[in-house]
Design an enzyme around this catalytic site. Structure first.
Site, PDB file in Angstrom:
ATOM      1  N   GLY A   9       7.444  11.920 -16.742  1.00 41.99           N
ATOM      2  CA  GLY A   9       6.398  12.628 -17.433  1.00 41.99           C
ATOM      3  C   GLY A   9       5.195  12.550 -16.158  1.00 41.99           C
ATOM      4  O   GLY A   9       5.664  12.652 -14.978  1.00 41.99           O
ATOM      5  N   CYS A  10       4.013  12.762 -16.638  1.00 42.15           N
ATOM      6  CA  CYS A  10       2.862  12.671 -15.665  1.00 42.15           C
ATOM      7  C   CYS A  10       2.712  11.896 -14.735  1.00 42.15           C
ATOM      8  O   CYS A  10       2.760  10.675 -15.031  1.00 42.15           O
ATOM      9  CB  CYS A  10       1.576  12.780 -16.734  1.00 42.15           C
ATOM     10  SG  CYS A  10      -0.011  12.523 -15.805  1.00 42.15           S
ATOM     11  N   PHE A  11       2.666  12.201 -13.438  1.00 47.21           N
ATOM     12  CA  PHE A  11       2.794  11.142 -12.471  1.00 47.21           C
ATOM     13  C   PHE A  11       1.561  10.132 -12.455  1.00 47.21           C
ATOM     14  O   PHE A  11       1.489   8.963 -11.849  1.00 47.21           O
ATOM     15  CB  PHE A  11       2.951  11.896 -10.981  1.00 47.21           C
ATOM     16  CG  PHE A  11       2.240  12.922 -10.656  1.00 47.21           C
ATOM     17  CD1 PHE A  11       0.832  13.171 -10.869  1.00 47.21           C
ATOM     18  CD2 PHE A  11       2.921  13.731  -9.596  1.00 47.21           C
ATOM     19  CE1 PHE A  11       0.166  14.225 -10.367  1.00 47.21           C
ATOM     20  CE2 PHE A  11       2.318  14.646  -9.124  1.00 47.21           C
ATOM     21  CZ  PHE A  11       1.062  15.004  -9.497  1.00 47.21           C
TER      22      PHE A  11
END
Length: 176
Positions: A9-11
């Site tokens: 997902g979002c880093f």
């Protein structure tokens, strides 16, 4: 030192988790698995490049093993969501483990199988690569430590992931 590249997902969120793991000396946010060289954040977010938002974790294998790194990864995001994590939707937010000089397919597949065995199955995490790594722009690095703690999205998503890390992997959390 060894490295693992994972996408969950979002880093910003996965970077925040791994910065708190013992034996980890560096976590770099970036892009991997796509079709163009040197993509920008805007290009990756469009979903048109095929890249995933990912992190490259550098760690000391005498302190934490690749198996443990992969178990922390699988245990601190939702590997059952196809091409998304929560409200982040698109292939750029897929759950993936990327092969490299330090990580082979068998180790990656074993991590997924361990998670499935412990959680009743359902992981959609892919094993990809090897592929070219592209560091994200500077303002994405160490995001939680700076801007992230003022970002409502990060405030909603990152603390529960850190709590999961502390609960499920207490022995692998750096001392405060």
């Amino acid at each position: 030192m060894r490295q693992a590249i994972v996408a969950g997902g979002c880093f910003w969120c996965t970077e925040a988790v791994f910065r708190d793991v013992v034996g980890v000396s560096e976590v770099e946010s970036g892009y991997i698995g796509g079709t163009i060289a040197n993509p920008s954040y805007k290009e990756v977010c469009s979903g048109s490049t095929g890249h995933a938002e990912a992190i490259r974790v550098t760690f000391d294998p005498e302190v934490i093993s690749m198996k443990e790194i992969l178990d922390v990864f699988m245990g601190t995001h939702d590997p059952t969501q196809l091409n998304r994590q929560g409200n982040d939707i698109g292939t750029q937010y897929r759950s993936a483990i990327f092969l490299s000089d330090h990580l082979d397919r068998a180790a990656a597949e074993a991590a997924i199988a361990r998670w499935d065995a412990d959680n009743g199955g359902g992981a959609v995490t892919t094993v990809e690569g090897p592929a070219e790594w592209y560091p994200a722009e500077d303002y994405h690095q160490e995001y939680w430590e700076g801007e992230g703690q003022r970002n409502p999205y990060c405030l909603a998503v990152i603390p529960p992931k850190l709590q999961k890390l502390r609960k499920s992997f207490a022995a692998k959390v750096k001392a405060d």
